[in-house]
Design a protein around this motif. Sequence first.
Motif, PDB file in Angstrom:
ATOM      1  N   SER A  40     -30.339  -9.486 -86.562  1.00 52.17           N
ATOM      2  CA  SER A  40     -31.672  -9.435 -85.998  1.00 52.17           C
ATOM      3  C   SER A  40     -32.095  -7.978 -85.859  1.00 52.17           C
ATOM      4  N   GLY A  41     -33.332  -7.699 -86.200  1.00 54.57           N
ATOM      5  CA  GLY A  41     -33.862  -6.347 -86.079  1.00 54.57           C
ATOM      6  C   GLY A  41     -34.606  -6.099 -84.789  1.00 54.57           C
ATOM      7  N   SER A  42     -34.669  -7.103 -83.899  1.00 55.50           N
ATOM      8  CA  SER A  42     -35.350  -6.912 -82.610  1.00 55.50           C
ATOM      9  C   SER A  42     -34.655  -7.724 -81.523  1.00 55.50           C
ATOM     10  N   ALA A  43     -34.821  -7.277 -80.291  1.00 52.23           N
ATOM     11  CA  ALA A  43     -34.224  -7.978 -79.153  1.00 52.23           C
ATOM     12  C   ALA A  43     -34.818  -9.377 -79.004  1.00 52.23           C
ATOM     13  N   ASP A  44     -36.126  -9.508 -79.228  1.00 53.85           N
ATOM     14  CA  ASP A  44     -36.771 -10.829 -79.118  1.00 53.85           C
ATOM     15  C   ASP A  44     -36.163 -11.815 -80.110  1.00 53.85           C
ATOM     16  N   GLN A  45     -36.053 -11.375 -81.332  1.00 51.92           N
ATOM     17  CA  GLN A  45     -35.486 -12.224 -82.381  1.00 51.92           C
ATOM     18  C   GLN A  45     -34.026 -12.570 -82.078  1.00 51.92           C
ATOM     19  N   ALA A  46     -33.272 -11.601 -81.576  1.00 48.86           N
ATOM     20  CA  ALA A  46     -31.866 -11.843 -81.235  1.00 48.86           C
ATOM     21  C   ALA A  46     -31.741 -12.872 -80.123  1.00 48.86           C
ATOM     22  N   LEU A  50     -29.818 -16.460 -80.223  1.00 43.54           N
ATOM     23  CA  LEU A  50     -28.780 -16.832 -79.259  1.00 43.54           C
ATOM     24  C   LEU A  50     -29.081 -18.190 -78.634  1.00 43.54           C
ATOM     25  N   ARG A  51     -30.340 -18.443 -78.345  1.00 49.82           N
ATOM     26  CA  ARG A  51     -30.711 -19.726 -77.733  1.00 49.82           C
ATOM     27  C   ARG A  51     -30.577 -20.881 -78.724  1.00 49.82           C
ATOM     28  N   GLU A  52     -30.714 -20.593 -80.029  1.00 49.10           N
ATOM     29  CA  GLU A  52     -30.584 -21.629 -81.055  1.00 49.10           C
ATOM     30  C   GLU A  52     -29.137 -22.086 -81.217  1.00 49.10           C
ATOM     31  N   GLY A  53     -28.209 -21.180 -81.022  1.00 49.33           N
ATOM     32  CA  GLY A  53     -26.803 -21.530 -81.185  1.00 49.33           C
ATOM     33  C   GLY A  53     -25.912 -20.485 -80.549  1.00 49.33           C
ATOM     34  N   HIS A  54     -24.793 -20.939 -80.061  1.00 53.98           N
ATOM     35  CA  HIS A  54     -23.850 -20.065 -79.362  1.00 53.98           C
ATOM     36  C   HIS A  54     -23.248 -19.032 -80.304  1.00 53.98           C
ATOM     37  N   ALA A  55     -23.097 -17.808 -79.813  1.00 53.04           N
ATOM     38  CA  ALA A  55     -22.405 -16.748 -80.550  1.00 53.04           C
ATOM     39  C   ALA A  55     -21.145 -16.373 -79.789  1.00 53.04           C
ATOM     40  N   ASP A  56     -20.046 -16.238 -80.520  1.00 50.59           N
ATOM     41  CA  ASP A  56     -18.796 -15.807 -79.897  1.00 50.59           C
ATOM     42  C   ASP A  56     -18.817 -14.307 -79.615  1.00 50.59           C
ATOM     43  N   GLN A  67     -30.561  -1.062 -76.777  1.00 46.40           N
ATOM     44  CA  GLN A  67     -29.300  -1.503 -76.181  1.00 46.40           C
ATOM     45  C   GLN A  67     -29.508  -1.922 -74.735  1.00 46.40           C
ATOM     46  N   ARG A  68     -30.143  -1.061 -73.970  1.00 40.31           N
ATOM     47  CA  ARG A  68     -30.359  -1.351 -72.550  1.00 40.31           C
ATOM     48  C   ARG A  68     -31.212  -2.600 -72.357  1.00 40.31           C
ATOM     49  N   GLU A  69     -32.296  -2.684 -73.123  1.00 43.64           N
ATOM     50  CA  GLU A  69     -33.192  -3.838 -73.003  1.00 43.64           C
ATOM     51  C   GLU A  69     -32.449  -5.135 -73.329  1.00 43.64           C
ATOM     52  N   PHE A  70     -31.671  -5.125 -74.390  1.00 42.08           N
ATOM     53  CA  PHE A  70     -30.990  -6.339 -74.808  1.00 42.08           C
ATOM     54  C   PHE A  70     -29.890  -6.737 -73.829  1.00 42.08           C
ATOM     55  N   VAL A  71     -29.133  -5.771 -73.338  1.00 38.33           N
ATOM     56  CA  VAL A  71     -28.081  -6.083 -72.351  1.00 38.33           C
ATOM     57  C   VAL A  71     -28.706  -6.649 -71.082  1.00 38.33           C
ATOM     58  N   GLN A  72     -29.838  -6.107 -70.658  1.00 39.29           N
ATOM     59  CA  GLN A  72     -30.535  -6.642 -69.488  1.00 39.29           C
ATOM     60  C   GLN A  72     -30.941  -8.087 -69.729  1.00 39.29           C
ATOM     61  N   ARG A  73     -31.458  -8.367 -70.910  1.00 38.62           N
ATOM     62  CA  ARG A  73     -31.877  -9.736 -71.229  1.00 38.62           C
ATOM     63  C   ARG A  73     -30.673 -10.672 -71.332  1.00 38.62           C
ATOM     64  N   LEU A  74     -29.553 -10.174 -71.847  1.00 39.02           N
ATOM     65  CA  LEU A  74     -28.330 -10.994 -71.887  1.00 39.02           C
ATOM     66  C   LEU A  74     -27.882 -11.341 -70.475  1.00 39.02           C
ATOM     67  N   SER A  75     -27.961 -10.386 -69.569  1.00 36.36           N
ATOM     68  CA  SER A  75     -27.506 -10.642 -68.197  1.00 36.36           C
ATOM     69  C   SER A  75     -28.426 -11.619 -67.470  1.00 36.36           C
ATOM     70  N   ASP A  76     -29.654 -11.763 -67.942  1.00 35.45           N
ATOM     71  CA  ASP A  76     -30.579 -12.721 -67.344  1.00 35.45           C
ATOM     72  C   ASP A  76     -30.322 -14.154 -67.815  1.00 35.45           C
ATOM     73  N   LEU A  77     -29.554 -14.309 -68.893  1.00 28.10           N
ATOM     74  CA  LEU A  77     -29.209 -15.648 -69.380  1.00 28.10           C
ATOM     75  C   LEU A  77     -28.243 -16.313 -68.410  1.00 28.10           C
ATOM     76  N   ALA A  79     -24.853 -17.968 -67.277  1.00 32.24           N
ATOM     77  CA  ALA A  79     -23.508 -17.578 -67.710  1.00 32.24           C
ATOM     78  C   ALA A  79     -23.017 -18.405 -68.899  1.00 32.24           C
ATOM     79  N   ASP A  80     -23.349 -19.700 -68.941  1.00 28.08           N
ATOM     80  CA  ASP A  80     -22.854 -20.544 -70.033  1.00 28.08           C
ATOM     81  C   ASP A  80     -23.541 -20.264 -71.370  1.00 28.08           C
ATOM     82  N   GLN A  81     -24.620 -19.477 -71.373  1.00 24.54           N
ATOM     83  CA  GLN A  81     -25.291 -19.107 -72.615  1.00 24.54           C
ATOM     84  C   GLN A  81     -24.929 -17.696 -73.078  1.00 24.54           C
TER      85      GLN A  81
END
Length: 133
Positions: A40-46, A50-56, A67-77, A79-81
């Motif tokens: 993915s070339g953008s945090a939105d697309q990534a 991630l919501r479409e299917g689990h990534a290991d 990096q910061r924006e995406f990690v913040q968005r990951l932490s908002d998910l 825990a099971d996602q």
Amino acid sequence: MTAQEQLTVKTLILHNAAAEATALPEYRLLNELGHPVTSSGSADQAMLRLREGHADLVIIDADRTSQREFVQRLSDLPADQQPRQVAIFSEAMDERLNDLVHGLQRSKVHVLLKPLHLHGLLNILRSIESKVA
């Protein structure tokens, strides 16, 4: 067929939009090892992927702001996602990023400094494989 042969690690790579994903060394390495890779070339697309299917494993090879924006968005998910492992490739240590990493409840986070980041990625893969074998 052995457990080693059956193991595949689903990976999502967030990279700079200007870069071609298939040219990234981590993309080529994972692909050669037989692991499915989505890029993915953008945090939105990534986040959509991630919501479409689990990534290991999620690899973040982008500029500091992304990096910061995406990690913040990951932490908002929930825990099971969140992915099991997150590898952040960086040119230098980033204290603000380290603070954000603590919000990831499920994910084990690795900050790998370039140019040795591929060695670290191989160690992550070995760690994942050893837990399955």
